[in-house]
Design an enzyme around this catalytic site. Structure first.
Site, PDB file in Angstrom:
ATOM      1  N   ARG A   1      -2.493  -2.981 -18.202  1.00  0.00           N
ATOM      2  CA  ARG A   1      -3.678  -2.111 -18.154  1.00  0.00           C
ATOM      3  C   ARG A   1      -3.429  -1.011 -17.138  1.00  0.00           C
ATOM      4  O   ARG A   1      -3.184  -1.296 -15.965  1.00  0.00           O
ATOM      5  CB  ARG A   1      -4.910  -2.915 -17.748  1.00  0.00           C
TER       6      ARG A   1
ATOM      7  N   TYR B   1       0.844  -1.206   0.000  1.00  0.00           N
ATOM      8  CA  TYR B   1       0.000   0.000   0.000  1.00  0.00           C
ATOM      9  C   TYR B   1       0.870   1.244   0.000  1.00  0.00           C
ATOM     10  O   TYR B   1       1.837   1.314   0.737  1.00  0.00           O
ATOM     11  CB  TYR B   1      -0.922   0.027   1.231  1.00  0.00           C
TER      12      TYR B   1
ATOM     13  N   GLU C   1      -0.494   4.916  -0.499  1.00  0.00           N
ATOM     14  CA  GLU C   1      -1.275   6.134  -0.753  1.00  0.00           C
ATOM     15  C   GLU C   1      -0.389   7.370  -0.648  1.00  0.00           C
ATOM     16  O   GLU C   1       0.449   7.462   0.252  1.00  0.00           O
ATOM     17  CB  GLU C   1      -2.420   6.235   0.258  1.00  0.00           C
TER      18      GLU C   1
ATOM     19  N   LYS D   1      -2.713  -0.133 -24.800  1.00  0.00           N
ATOM     20  CA  LYS D   1      -3.142  -0.272 -26.194  1.00  0.00           C
ATOM     21  C   LYS D   1      -1.892  -0.292 -27.078  1.00  0.00           C
ATOM     22  O   LYS D   1      -1.065  -1.178 -26.907  1.00  0.00           O
ATOM     23  CB  LYS D   1      -4.151   0.821 -26.529  1.00  0.00           C
TER      24      LYS D   1
ATOM     25  N   ASP E   1      -6.585  13.105 -25.513  1.00  0.00           N
ATOM     26  CA  ASP E   1      -6.629  11.724 -25.017  1.00  0.00           C
ATOM     27  C   ASP E   1      -6.012  10.839 -26.095  1.00  0.00           C
ATOM     28  O   ASP E   1      -6.615  10.615 -27.143  1.00  0.00           O
ATOM     29  CB  ASP E   1      -8.092  11.359 -24.744  1.00  0.00           C
TER      30      ASP E   1
ATOM     31  N   THR F   1      -4.082   5.640 -21.952  1.00  0.00           N
ATOM     32  CA  THR F   1      -3.984   4.315 -21.348  1.00  0.00           C
ATOM     33  C   THR F   1      -2.559   3.835 -21.617  1.00  0.00           C
ATOM     34  O   THR F   1      -1.830   4.438 -22.409  1.00  0.00           O
ATOM     35  CB  THR F   1      -4.950   3.306 -22.006  1.00  0.00           C
TER      36      THR F   1
HETATM   37  C1  LIG Z   1      -9.670   3.023 -24.316  1.00  0.00           C
HETATM   38  C2  LIG Z   1      -9.911   4.454 -24.173  1.00  0.00           C
HETATM   39  C3  LIG Z   1     -10.131   5.043 -22.921  1.00  0.00           C
HETATM   40  C4  LIG Z   1     -10.447   4.269 -21.669  1.00  0.00           C
HETATM   41  O1  LIG Z   1      -9.582   3.368 -21.224  1.00  0.00           O
HETATM   42  P1  LIG Z   1      -9.990   2.256 -20.158  1.00  0.00           P
HETATM   43  O2  LIG Z   1      -8.666   1.805 -19.688  1.00  0.00           O
HETATM   44  O3  LIG Z   1     -10.792   1.231 -20.902  1.00  0.00           O
HETATM   45  O4  LIG Z   1     -10.795   2.915 -19.071  1.00  0.00           O
HETATM   46  C5  LIG Z   1     -10.200   6.425 -22.850  1.00  0.00           C
HETATM   47  N1  LIG Z   1     -10.091   7.175 -23.948  1.00  0.00           N
HETATM   48  C6  LIG Z   1      -9.917   6.650 -25.175  1.00  0.00           C
HETATM   49  C7  LIG Z   1      -9.805   7.549 -26.361  1.00  0.00           C
HETATM   50  C8  LIG Z   1      -9.839   5.272 -25.334  1.00  0.00           C
HETATM   51  O5  LIG Z   1      -9.708   4.753 -26.561  1.00  0.00           O
END
Ligand SMILES: *Cc1c(COP(=O)(O)O)cnc(C)c1O
Length: 424
Positions: free
Chosen positions: A232, A51, A53, A226, A197, A223
């Site tokens: 993740r 932990y 925080e 991807k 994003d 993220t």
């Molecule tokens: C995949 C994605 C997210 C969210 O990601 P999670 O890990 O599934 O919560 C946010 N923004 C965009 C543009 C995405 O493609």
């Protein structure tokens, strides 16, 4: 896996079966990938026991000798790779990273603007069903119906009219380069904080295959699992002047203890992403996507915007006489995994849309190249034809899918994927 197999044979069996599925199928969901063994090892480490925080040297529990080093190393690698002034590596995933931006820089009821879900935006960019649409006054922009591309003059006019507090750019199903510089300009003109994003394209941005938003916008979220090919997780990068607000929004605003095993795995992925090998990988992702686009066009598939600049393709299946849902199910039976997806101005519903979305990050990780894209285009055409053939009984269709699936398995056997446990 010996100990897992002894303690819990049921879960061990499920993991083995999923390992086999990831080996035997061609995985085209553009948000998925194959993380390396090193990333998986870090994820499955004793760091999950701790932990912590707070932030380095300001924690609420003792015993942070290793965790502080780890989190600082990870953040330093992220700052170096993306050229960001400040990076917070604690968000549990992409959606919580975005939520942190709302908490840090907006108040419920504020006007926010983003690309609509129906046109390729993410839920968290103001969709009515998400907190971002429920708690904020969300204005949504779309792509141009004729071109499938963003119309920046229209976005600027909409921003001028609504004066949003937050202006989101970035997408989850958009096959073209996003002009982050222009979004930065629009934001400055209307006094909005611009948030990019890059969840889908982070790997391409890191490798210089897509222009980086970092010099042009105020905040960048992503993220890590991807195209960046990590575990993740999520990150928020921002200018120094927003650092305090972003950090406080993530902890204590939204989250408790960070997932230290994930932080370790993100650090590993960032190290991998800084190598020439990764840059070559990212270049092959784009080459493969463009090769696949060209094969699919040759076989009569309609691509939204006509093609792709990045890792993904959005296919409008109306001309093929099948729905996206039917095609996705048929492809899965043929060993090719994608997701059904809305196309811009889809006459059908989100549950039964007209399109599918495919992408090349995962297949490129396992070494597929231009030749394999030709095979893939051919298999997809065969599946679409079998699905649309009114003269075929269900059994006949299934037989055709199984025929493709068997060819797919043979190809996959020649391309062992990173991270997977080889089949005994
Ligand atoms: C995949 C994605 C997210 C969210 O990601 P999670 O890990 O599934 O919560 C946010 N923004 C965009 C543009 C995405 O493609």
């Amino acid at each position: 896996m010996t100990s897992l197999g002894e303690v819990d044979p049921d879960v061990a069996e499920i993991i083995r079966a999923e390992n086999r599925r990831q080996h035997q199928k061609i995985r085209l969901i553009p948000s998925e990938n194959y993380a390396s063994r090193a990333v998986l090892e870090a994820t499955g480490s004793v760091l999950t026991n701790k932990y912590s925080e707070g932030y380095a040297r300001e924690r609420y529990y003792e015993g942070q000798q290793q965790i502080d080093r780890l989190e600082e190393l990870c953040a330093q690698r992220a700052r170096d790779l993306f050229g960001a002034e400040h990076v917070n590596v604690q968000p549990y995933s992409g959606s919580p990273a975005n939520q942190a931006v709302y908490v840090a820089l907006g108040r419920p009821g504020d006007t926010v603007m983003g690309l609509s879900l129906a046109h390729g935006g993410h839920l968290t960019h103001g969709a009515a069903v998400s907190v971002s649409g429920l708690h904020y006054e969300a204005v949504q922009y779309g792509v141009d119906e004729a071109t499938g591309r963003l119309d920046y003059d229209r976005i600027a006019a909409l921003a001028e009219k609504h004066r949003p507090k937050l202006l989101w750019c970035g997408a989850t199903a958009h096959p073209r380069i996003i002009d982050f510089e222009r979004f930065g300009q629009i934001g400055r003109e209307v006094g909005a904080v611009v948030v990019a994003d890059i969840a889908h394209i982070a790997g391409l941005v890191a490798a210089g295959l897509h222009p980086s938003p970092v010099p042009h916008v105020d905040v960048v979220t992503t993220t890590t699992h991807k195209s960046l090919r990590g575990p993740r997780g999520g990150m928020v990068m921002c200018r120094e002047k927003f650092a305090k607000a972003i950090d406080a929004a993530i902890f204590p605003g939204l989250q408790g203890g960070p997932h230290n095993h994930t932080t370790a795995a993100i650090a590993v992925a960032l190290k991998e992403a800084a190598t020439p090998d990764f840059r070559a990988y990212a270049a092959r992702i784009v080459e493969n996507a463009q090769a696949l686009a060209s094969h699919l066009r040759d076989r009569g598939f309609d691509l939204v915007s006509g093609g792709t600049d990045n890792h993904l393709l959005l296919i409008d299946l109306r001309s093929k006489g099948v729905s996206g849902y039917q095609m996705a199910k048929a492809l899965d039976a043929a060993g090719i995994v994608c997701n059904y997806n809305l196309i811009p101005d889809d006459p059908r519903s989100a549950r039964r849309p007209s399109g599918i979305r495919i992408g090349t990050p995962a297949v490129t990780s396992r070494g597929f190249g231009i030749e394999e894209m030709a095979l893939l285009g051919n298999w997809m055409a065969r599946v679409a034809q079998a699905r649309a053939d009114e003269g075929l009984e269900l059994a006949g269709r299934k037989q055709r899918y199984a025929g493709v699936a068997s060819e797919v398995r043979d190809l996959c056997d020649q391309f062992p994927a990173p991270g997977l446990i080889p089949e005994a």
